[in-house]
Design an enzyme around this catalytic site. Sequence first.
Site, PDB file in Angstrom:
ATOM      1  N   HIS A 151       0.846  -1.186   0.000  1.00  0.00           N
ATOM      2  CA  HIS A 151       0.000   0.000   0.000  1.00  0.00           C
ATOM      3  C   HIS A 151       0.885   1.240   0.000  1.00  0.00           C
ATOM      4  CE1 HIS A 151      -3.146   2.829   1.101  1.00  0.00           C
ATOM      5  NE2 HIS A 151      -3.978   1.916   0.647  1.00  0.00           N
TER       6      HIS A 151
ATOM      7  N   ASP B 113      -7.893  -5.488  -0.177  1.00  0.00           N
ATOM      8  CA  ASP B 113      -8.378  -6.332  -1.274  1.00  0.00           C
ATOM      9  C   ASP B 113      -7.987  -7.805  -1.148  1.00  0.00           C
ATOM     10  OD1 ASP B 113      -9.643  -4.297  -2.790  1.00  0.00           O
ATOM     11  OD2 ASP B 113      -7.672  -3.551  -3.382  1.00  0.00           O
TER      12      ASP B 113
END
Length: 430
Positions: free
Chosen positions: A306, A363
């Site tokens: 991320h 996700d």
Amino acid sequence: MSEKHATLTIEDNSYQLPIITGTDGDKAIDIRQLRNSTGFITLDSGYMNTGSCSSEITFLDGEKGILNYRGYEIDVLAENCSFVEVAYLLLMGELPTQAQLNDFRSLLSRFALIHEDMIHFFDHFPPNASPMAILSTMVNTLHNFYPEMTGDSGEELPEIAARLLSKIRTIAAFSYKKSVGHPLVYPRYDLSYCGNFLNMMFDKPVKPYVVHPQVVATLNKLLILHADHEQNCSTSTVRLVGSAGVNLYTSISAGISALWGPLHGGANQAVIEMLEAIHQDNNDFEKYIKKAKDPNDPFRLSGFGHRVYKTFDPRATIIKRACEQTLKALNVDDPLLEIAMQLEEIARSDDYFISRNLYPNVDFYSGIIYRAMGIPTNMFTVMFAMGRLPGWISHWMEMMGDTKDRRIGRPRQIYRGHKKRPFIPIHERV
Ligand code: CMC
């Protein structure tokens, strides 16, 4: 505005740049006057260190793994609220009273239908059309059918937001029904936001859908966890497009397109495709880990890493727990869950991933839950879009309301092309 300054020295000259401090201590150097006073711009591809606005909606600390909406911690909201309650919080700035929530729910019911003429559009997409392309198109064209609800029409915010929140759910479910060739199921007034969506997706004349409380509870949680994430790629897109003065629907449609990318919201679909590939390859984890680490191979572990979170993604922790609980409650035995957990374990003990602070993100486990609910893989990113909608609307509204600092988004560049050169007519070119 703070009185503190940073000093920038360029050659023999020093410049004072104001320091701005956010509510939770985040700091910025204000460079808005930099080019005027120095002739320099800053270069920051990917906007890794660039703040595009100040905002009161969401606080995120990537080093500590903190995510708060309007000051409330994400895990507390996910545990105690419905998605509609959290959407109201993001949009209006405060949690609703019971009466306010009831009113907002009535608006969602009132606006659930889409214009019947829009339904013909679904017939003309090719059979394998991507639901993300359909969603983006249909949301954009809402402007043609409801020109009065543009977000700057003087209507009240709850009405504008409820229309869009409600219609996106209907569009998403209708696009699925059309793709499988089943008759459309219209919204019902007696069902909750999530229950209504599931019913529109899965109810059939021959087999009525029974709304499962566990599925509704998990879907609520997933949508809450996706509801906002400050200046991510799609939200920045919504703000950028809106900054040109474009209407709310078109700005949101652009955000949906940005979300589609596999590095952003499209990662939830990419994760499942990756886990399926590993499964078909007899669980050859080593092969995929090696590919992910190879700088010459474009393959990456989807659902890992991320831009902002450098310890853990708090959403991923909650989703992993919800995934195990939901599969157990629904009595679903999905081999992909085991593969995902093993892959996580291997990656988290590998120096490559440890040294780069790469952890599962929002996700990584969400797709396994959607699969257990019966949602097809190509709809996963549509689910993300439904969740992110309150965030997009809130940011668009916040930007439009900021009459002091609002400017068209227009970055600069460093030009590295040819210097000025003489034109050669075509018959003289060799
Ligand atoms: N697998 C393998 N290597 C990775 C991964 C990954 N998933 N993510 C980053 N790296 C490596 C990257 O190759 C680079 O290595 P090096 O320093 O040797 O060049 C280093 O880690 C830093 O990566 P980056 O690309 O500079 O980091 P970024 O902040 O620009 O990218 C990211 C963030 C999310 C795009 C990236 O981690 C990624 O591509 N992840 C996979 C896609 C994904 O799961 N996206 C969903 C993000 S969360 C939901 C959302 O916000 O939409």
